[in-house]
Design a protein around this motif. Structure first.
Motif, PDB file in Angstrom:
ATOM      1  N   UNK A 178       0.834  -1.205   0.000  1.00 54.13           N
ATOM      2  CA  UNK A 178       0.000   0.000   0.000  1.00 54.13           C
ATOM      3  C   UNK A 178       0.868   1.255   0.000  1.00 54.13           C
ATOM      4  N   UNK A 179       1.902   1.243   0.832  1.00 55.00           N
ATOM      5  CA  UNK A 179       2.773   2.418   0.925  1.00 55.00           C
ATOM      6  C   UNK A 179       3.493   2.668  -0.391  1.00 55.00           C
ATOM      7  N   UNK A 234       0.971   4.083  -2.855  1.00 53.00           N
ATOM      8  CA  UNK A 234       0.618   5.462  -2.539  1.00 53.00           C
ATOM      9  C   UNK A 234       1.752   6.414  -2.899  1.00 53.00           C
ATOM     10  N   UNK A 259      -4.725   9.727  -1.101  1.00 58.18           N
ATOM     11  CA  UNK A 259      -4.135   9.760   0.238  1.00 58.18           C
ATOM     12  C   UNK A 259      -5.135   9.560   1.382  1.00 58.18           C
ATOM     13  N   UNK A 260      -6.285  10.260   1.392  1.00 62.89           N
ATOM     14  CA  UNK A 260      -7.202  10.047   2.533  1.00 62.89           C
ATOM     15  C   UNK A 260      -7.653   8.594   2.663  1.00 62.89           C
ATOM     16  N   UNK A 317      -6.209   5.868   1.469  1.00 62.19           N
ATOM     17  CA  UNK A 317      -5.072   5.008   1.816  1.00 62.19           C
ATOM     18  C   UNK A 317      -4.713   5.156   3.284  1.00 62.19           C
ATOM     19  N   UNK A 318      -4.811   6.368   3.806  1.00 67.29           N
ATOM     20  CA  UNK A 318      -4.455   6.582   5.207  1.00 67.29           C
ATOM     21  C   UNK A 318      -5.396   5.814   6.130  1.00 67.29           C
ATOM     22  N   UNK A 319      -6.689   5.894   5.855  1.00 68.19           N
ATOM     23  CA  UNK A 319      -7.626   5.226   6.765  1.00 68.19           C
ATOM     24  C   UNK A 319      -7.560   3.705   6.629  1.00 68.19           C
ATOM     25  N   UNK A 364      -4.767   2.108   5.917  1.00 63.11           N
ATOM     26  CA  UNK A 364      -3.533   1.798   6.633  1.00 63.11           C
ATOM     27  C   UNK A 364      -3.741   1.865   8.141  1.00 63.11           C
ATOM     28  N   UNK A 365      -4.517   2.859   8.566  1.00 59.40           N
ATOM     29  CA  UNK A 365      -4.796   3.001  10.000  1.00 59.40           C
ATOM     30  C   UNK A 365      -5.564   1.779  10.523  1.00 59.40           C
TER      31      UNK A 365
END
Lengths: 71, 187
Positions: A26-27, A30, A42-43, A45-47, A49-50
Motif C-alpha cells: 500500500x505504501x 501510494x 491519500x485520505x 489510503x491513510x484510513x 492503513x490506520x
C-alpha cells in the motif's frame, strides 16, 4: 508457584505478517501515486492503513493463547 | 564445550536468545504503524514531494517561451527549464512531426532522460520511453514521464504553459494504448 504461560498464537503472528506485507504494498503504491501528482488517493489510503495498523496492534498486544501452567 | 564462533565473538548479552514471538509481533505492529504515519505525513504535507508531478499548479505558473516551432525538425530535441532553474525539461519533435515536452526526470530513480533514436532514453539504467505520450516501453521505469502542456502561438513560437495530468484509472483507454502493455498482450 505455577503460572500459566501466555503466548501469542502463531496464527496471530501470521496475520500480522500478512498485514505488514499489505502495508508495504500500500505504501509503495501510494508513494508512486503521489509522485505522479495523484494526491486524491491519500485520505483513503491513510484510513485503510490506520485500520490495518489497529488490527496489527490489537493482535500483537492482546491476542494470546495459554499453554497451561509453567513448570 | 564452547563453539568456535563463541570464542571468536565473546559477546555476553543478558537478553541474548530471548526475543520472544510476542516481541517480534509487537515490532511488526510498530513497523506497520510507521507505514501509516508515513502515509499520514504525505497527506498532511500539502507541498508536492521533490521531483513529483504537480498538475494542479497549472493556472498559477508563468508560460515559458521555447523558440520557434519551425526550428525543431523531426527527431530533434531541445532542453529547457520550466518552473525553476532545477526543473529540467525536454522539448522534442516526434517522427510524426508533433511537438511534445516532458520533464527530464526519469520515473525510476530520477536521472535525466535524453531523446535519441526516436525514443527517450534514461542512460543510468537503460530505461526507454516512447515519445508520443511518455509511456515506459523498456527497462526499469514503470510510470510515464511527466508531460508539459505546449501552446503554439500565431507567431509560430512554442510556449510551455503547464503540466499535464498523468494517466489515472479514469483514463484506462490511454493505459490500454501503452506500447509496453500491447507488447505483453501480443507476447
Amino acid at each position: 508457584m505455577n503460572t500459566p504461560r501466555v503466548r501469542i498464537s502463531p496464527a496471530a503472528l501470521g496475520v500480522i505478517l500478512v498485514l505488514l506485507v499489505i502495508q508495504l504494498y500500500l505504501f509503495e503504491t501510494v508513494l508512486g501515486a503521489v509522485l505522479d501528482g495523484q494526491r486524491s488517493v491519500l485520505p483513503g489510503a491513510f484510513f485503510v492503513s490506520l485500520a490495518l495498523t489497529a488490527i496489527s496492534l490489537f493482535l500483537a498486544f492482546r491476542s494470546t493463547v495459554e499453554h497451561g501452567p509453567k513448570e | 564445550m564452547t563453539t568456535w564462533w563463541r570464542r571468536a565473538f565473546p559477546l555476553e548479552l543478558a537478553e541474548e536468545g530471548h526475543f520472544s514471538r510476542r516481541e517480534f509481533a509487537r515490532f511488526l505492529a510498530v513497523v506497520s504503524a510507521g507505514f501509516t504515519a508515513g502515509i499520514g505525513y504525505l497527506w498532511w504535507r500539502k507541498k508536492p514531494l521533490e521531483g513529483a508531478s504537480d498538475p494542479e499548479a497549472g493556472p498559477k505558473e508563468l508560460p515559458v517561451a521555447l523558440g520557434l516551432a519551425a526550428d525543431l525538425q523531426p527527431g530533434q530535441s531541445r532542453l529547457f527549464k520550466f518552473r525553476d532553474a532545477h526543473d529540467a525539461c525536454i522539448l522534442l519533435r516526434t517522427p510524426k512531426g508533433e511537438l511534445r515536452a516532458y520533464r527530464q526526470t526519469c520515473t525510476h530513480l530520477g536521472c535525466a532522460v535524453r531523446y535519441a533514436e526516436e525514443r527517450l532514453e534514461c542512460p543510468c539504467h537503460r530505461g526507454f520511453f516512447e515519445p508520443d505520450r511518455g509511456f515506459p516501453v523498456q527497462g526499469p521505469p514503470s510510470r510515464p514521464l511527466a508531460a508539459i502542456a505546449l501552446e503554439v502561438r500565431p507567431d509560430g513560437t512554442v510556449w510551455a504553459v503547464g503540466e499535464l495530468p498523468k494517466p489515472t484509472l479514469e483514463t484506462l483507454d490511454r493505459r490500454a494504448a501503452c506500447p509496453r502493455e500491447k507488447t505483453e498482450v501480443t507476447a
